[in-house]
Design a protein around this motif. Structure first.
Motif, PDB file in Angstrom:
ATOM      1  N   UNK A  20       0.823  -1.206   0.000  1.00 18.58           N
ATOM      2  CA  UNK A  20       0.000   0.000   0.000  1.00 18.58           C
ATOM      3  C   UNK A  20       0.858   1.257   0.000  1.00 18.58           C
ATOM      4  N   UNK A  21       1.930   1.277   0.805  1.00 19.30           N
ATOM      5  CA  UNK A  21       2.810   2.450   0.821  1.00 19.30           C
ATOM      6  C   UNK A  21       3.407   2.705  -0.552  1.00 19.30           C
ATOM      7  N   UNK A  22       3.856   1.651  -1.208  1.00 21.06           N
ATOM      8  CA  UNK A  22       4.462   1.809  -2.533  1.00 21.06           C
ATOM      9  C   UNK A  22       3.442   2.325  -3.539  1.00 21.06           C
ATOM     10  N   UNK A  23       2.250   1.746  -3.530  1.00 22.93           N
ATOM     11  CA  UNK A  23       1.206   2.168  -4.469  1.00 22.93           C
ATOM     12  C   UNK A  23       0.825   3.626  -4.226  1.00 22.93           C
ATOM     13  N   UNK A  24       0.680   4.018  -2.973  1.00 16.52           N
ATOM     14  CA  UNK A  24       0.347   5.406  -2.655  1.00 16.52           C
ATOM     15  C   UNK A  24       1.466   6.354  -3.073  1.00 16.52           C
ATOM     16  N   UNK A  25       2.709   5.922  -2.920  1.00 14.04           N
ATOM     17  CA  UNK A  25       3.845   6.766  -3.309  1.00 14.04           C
ATOM     18  C   UNK A  25       3.919   6.951  -4.818  1.00 14.04           C
ATOM     19  N   UNK A  26       3.370   6.004  -5.561  1.00 12.36           N
ATOM     20  CA  UNK A  26       3.425   6.055  -7.027  1.00 12.36           C
ATOM     21  C   UNK A  26       2.068   6.443  -7.608  1.00 12.36           C
ATOM     22  N   UNK A  27       1.421   7.434  -7.018  1.00 17.84           N
ATOM     23  CA  UNK A  27       0.088   7.840  -7.454  1.00 17.84           C
ATOM     24  C   UNK A  27       0.065   8.214  -8.937  1.00 17.84           C
ATOM     25  N   UNK A  28       1.168   8.677  -9.480  1.00 18.01           N
ATOM     26  CA  UNK A  28       1.246   9.050 -10.887  1.00 18.01           C
ATOM     27  C   UNK A  28       1.657   7.873 -11.771  1.00 18.01           C
ATOM     28  N   UNK A  29       1.791   6.705 -11.171  1.00 22.21           N
ATOM     29  CA  UNK A  29       2.188   5.508 -11.907  1.00 22.21           C
ATOM     30  C   UNK A  29       3.601   5.101 -11.561  1.00 22.21           C
ATOM     31  N   UNK A  30       3.932   3.881 -11.897  1.00 21.02           N
ATOM     32  CA  UNK A  30       5.265   3.357 -11.620  1.00 21.02           C
ATOM     33  C   UNK A  30       5.216   1.849 -11.543  1.00 21.02           C
ATOM     34  N   UNK A  31       6.296   1.263 -11.116  1.00 22.00           N
ATOM     35  CA  UNK A  31       6.412  -0.189 -11.014  1.00 22.00           C
ATOM     36  C   UNK A  31       6.748  -0.589  -9.590  1.00 22.00           C
ATOM     37  N   UNK A  32       6.168  -1.701  -9.175  1.00 22.14           N
ATOM     38  CA  UNK A  32       6.499  -2.321  -7.895  1.00 22.14           C
ATOM     39  C   UNK A  32       6.947  -3.745  -8.193  1.00 22.14           C
ATOM     40  N   UNK A  33       8.148  -4.072  -7.775  1.00 20.82           N
ATOM     41  CA  UNK A  33       8.677  -5.432  -7.932  1.00 20.82           C
ATOM     42  C   UNK A  33       8.791  -6.054  -6.552  1.00 20.82           C
ATOM     43  N   UNK A  34       8.347  -7.295  -6.442  1.00 20.06           N
ATOM     44  CA  UNK A  34       8.439  -8.040  -5.189  1.00 20.06           C
ATOM     45  C   UNK A  34       9.207  -9.310  -5.481  1.00 20.06           C
ATOM     46  N   UNK A  35      10.209  -9.587  -4.678  1.00 23.48           N
ATOM     47  CA  UNK A  35      11.023 -10.779  -4.886  1.00 23.48           C
ATOM     48  C   UNK A  35      11.546 -11.303  -3.562  1.00 23.48           C
ATOM     49  N   UNK A  36      12.318 -12.358  -3.655  1.00 18.04           N
ATOM     50  CA  UNK A  36      12.893 -12.964  -2.453  1.00 18.04           C
ATOM     51  C   UNK A  36      14.235 -13.577  -2.806  1.00 18.04           C
ATOM     52  N   UNK A  37      15.095 -13.667  -1.814  1.00 20.16           N
ATOM     53  CA  UNK A  37      16.392 -14.290  -1.990  1.00 20.16           C
ATOM     54  C   UNK A  37      17.062 -14.486  -0.646  1.00 20.16           C
ATOM     55  N   UNK A  38      18.174 -15.189  -0.662  1.00 18.35           N
ATOM     56  CA  UNK A  38      18.923 -15.424   0.573  1.00 18.35           C
ATOM     57  C   UNK A  38      19.830 -14.246   0.879  1.00 18.35           C
ATOM     58  N   UNK A  39      19.933 -13.945   2.158  1.00 17.99           N
ATOM     59  CA  UNK A  39      20.833 -12.916   2.659  1.00 17.99           C
ATOM     60  C   UNK A  39      21.496 -13.498   3.903  1.00 17.99           C
ATOM     61  N   UNK A  40      22.527 -14.306   3.698  1.00 16.09           N
ATOM     62  CA  UNK A  40      23.174 -14.990   4.814  1.00 16.09           C
ATOM     63  C   UNK A  40      22.224 -15.997   5.434  1.00 16.09           C
ATOM     64  N   UNK A  41      21.986 -15.881   6.753  1.00  9.33           N
ATOM     65  CA  UNK A  41      21.089 -16.776   7.470  1.00  9.33           C
ATOM     66  C   UNK A  41      19.651 -16.262   7.469  1.00  9.33           C
ATOM     67  N   UNK A  42      19.340 -15.375   6.532  1.00  5.85           N
ATOM     68  CA  UNK A  42      18.018 -14.761   6.447  1.00  5.85           C
ATOM     69  C   UNK A  42      17.429 -14.943   5.052  1.00  5.85           C
TER      70      UNK A  42
END
Length: 119
Positions: A20-42
């Motif tokens: 929601x924060x990303x969509x509200x920040x891009x009220x004039x349009x834009x792209x939101x990418x969601x992904x996942x990956x390893x970051x050490x033990x996280x």
């Protein structure tokens, strides 16, 4: 990707708040990418938008309750995300450049590593 332990409802709330924060920040349009990956033990869940970015003077305040730069809203969304990550033994990383967008990484401990919530 490896498993993480956590409360599905709480994690969903954190993800929805970031979306929601990303969509509200891009009220004039834009792209939101969601992904996942390893970051050490996280496991890092990554939310990257092409919105206006976060001004440097606001970066240290974005997780404070009631801090907002919007005309409407209570300023609790990112504070809730921060609380949820703390409860899961995780942490948040933020990279933002004004005019280019923001990337937020939620780092959750892999199942079996320290910091994970107990049943």
């Amino acid at each position: 990707l490896p498993a993480v332990r956590g409360d599905a409802h709480s994690l969903k709330q954190a993800f929805v708040n970031l979306i929601f924060n990303a969509v509200e920040a891009m009220a004039q349009g834009g792209d939101l990418r969601i992904g996942a990956g390893l970051n050490g033990a996280y496991l890092a869940i990554i939310f990257a938008d092409t919105g206006p970015g976060i001004r440097p003077e606001h970066r240290k305040k974005i997780f404070d309750p009631f801090f907002t730069t919007k005309e409407t809203g209570a300023g609790l969304g990112l504070a809730v995300v921060h609380r949820i990550m703390d409860a899961h033994g995780g942490y948040i990383e933020v990279e933002s450049e004004v005019g280019r967008g923001t990337e937020i990484r939620l780092n959750l401990p892999l199942e079996g590593s320290s910091g994970v919530m107990e049943d």
